[in-house]
Design a protein around this motif. Sequence first.
Motif, short mmCIF file in Angstrom:
data_model
loop_
_atom_site.label_atom_id
_atom_site.label_comp_id
_atom_site.label_asym_id
_atom_site.label_seq_id
_atom_site.Cartn_x
_atom_site.Cartn_y
_atom_site.Cartn_z
N SER A 50 -1.16 10.28 -10.58
CA SER A 50 -0.59 8.99 -10.23
C SER A 50 0.66 9.18 -9.38
O SER A 50 1.19 10.29 -9.25
CB SER A 50 -0.26 8.19 -11.49
N TYR A 63 -5.92 11.60 -14.34
CA TYR A 63 -5.88 10.98 -13.02
C TYR A 63 -4.46 11.10 -12.51
O TYR A 63 -3.53 10.58 -13.12
CB TYR A 63 -6.29 9.50 -13.10
N THR A 112 2.96 3.21 -9.35
CA THR A 112 4.00 2.40 -9.98
C THR A 112 5.17 2.26 -9.02
O THR A 112 5.67 3.26 -8.49
CB THR A 112 4.48 3.05 -11.29
N LYS A 115 -9.66 7.04 -9.89
CA LYS A 115 -8.63 6.06 -10.21
C LYS A 115 -7.28 6.58 -9.75
O LYS A 115 -6.98 7.77 -9.90
CB LYS A 115 -8.61 5.80 -11.72
N LEU A 116 -6.44 5.71 -9.20
CA LEU A 116 -5.09 6.07 -8.80
C LEU A 116 -4.14 4.95 -9.17
O LEU A 116 -4.27 3.82 -8.67
CB LEU A 116 -5.02 6.33 -7.29
N ASN A 117 -3.19 5.24 -10.07
CA ASN A 117 -2.14 4.29 -10.41
C ASN A 117 -0.92 4.57 -9.54
O ASN A 117 -0.48 5.71 -9.42
CB ASN A 117 -1.74 4.43 -11.88
N GLU A 155 4.61 7.56 -8.38
CA GLU A 155 5.73 6.67 -8.68
C GLU A 155 6.63 6.58 -7.46
O GLU A 155 6.98 7.61 -6.87
CB GLU A 155 6.53 7.18 -9.88
#
Length: 278
Positions: free
Chosen positions: A86, A84, A63, A59-61, A88
């Motif tokens: 992430s 995970y 933002t 999973k990769l968020n 920004e």
Amino acid sequence: MRFYILFALACITNNVGATHIELMYSSWLSNTDQKHINTWVSHSIEATEKTLGALQQTKLNITVEPVFLASEPVPWGAIKRGKYDSVELHVKRFTSSEVLIKDWTIYHEVAHLYHPLLDYPDFWLAEGLATYLQNIIMLDNAVFDIDEFNLRLRSGLKRGRDNTKAVPGTLSSVSENMWSLNAQQRVYWSGVAFFIEADLALSTKGKSESVRTLIAQFQRCCKMTHPSGQRHSAQLFIAHLDRLSKTTIFSNLYASYKLRRDFPIISSSQLNALQPLR
């Protein structure tokens, strides 16, 4: 690559390889702006995976913080480490995908996902690797040509050399206090010089591997279980690169670089000898 709205205009998801990628906006954006950002993010992740192999985290968020006043298309980016990792990104509003794709920031930040979190005295290693890889990714995917690649490396190395004159001390101690010392150029570009020297040494020894292929191998075999943010994280990371290359190139360079008080000398002929696309 398909995108679809998950939470009104706030969250968009897609899948790249085995990684589930969720793209979220911290504030409202027009449909046009969203389309440009979606195109940019998709292109950049695909480009990075083409060069460094598929991300191994599930999973990769990502933002996105839209901003009005900025002198660059992407004025700031950062990695947030956790279960995970992430990303920004601060993005100037009303910027086209064509302009965003030519900006280096996302390639730099996503490249960080391919190595573990290192401790502060070893930030030169982490930032140097991401900076070196960002340029290789952009060259590999025709964002710019080999002349621009060489120009960017030469210009960055000069900034690092100039900054070193203003910030004395060993590289590890300066790296630990990089922000307060305003030593980013020395820290980042000393790390780039490290990986240039490593690539040249691999080539001289007749190795088929390069920095980019070793990082791809490390991502597949070892990154997800590697200790992060600890004092010994860098030494273990370096040991992995030695093991994968069947050399002692990385440990020998690391032992000398962390104690350096000068800036490494990388000649034009050495830059010309690089083969970053192997």
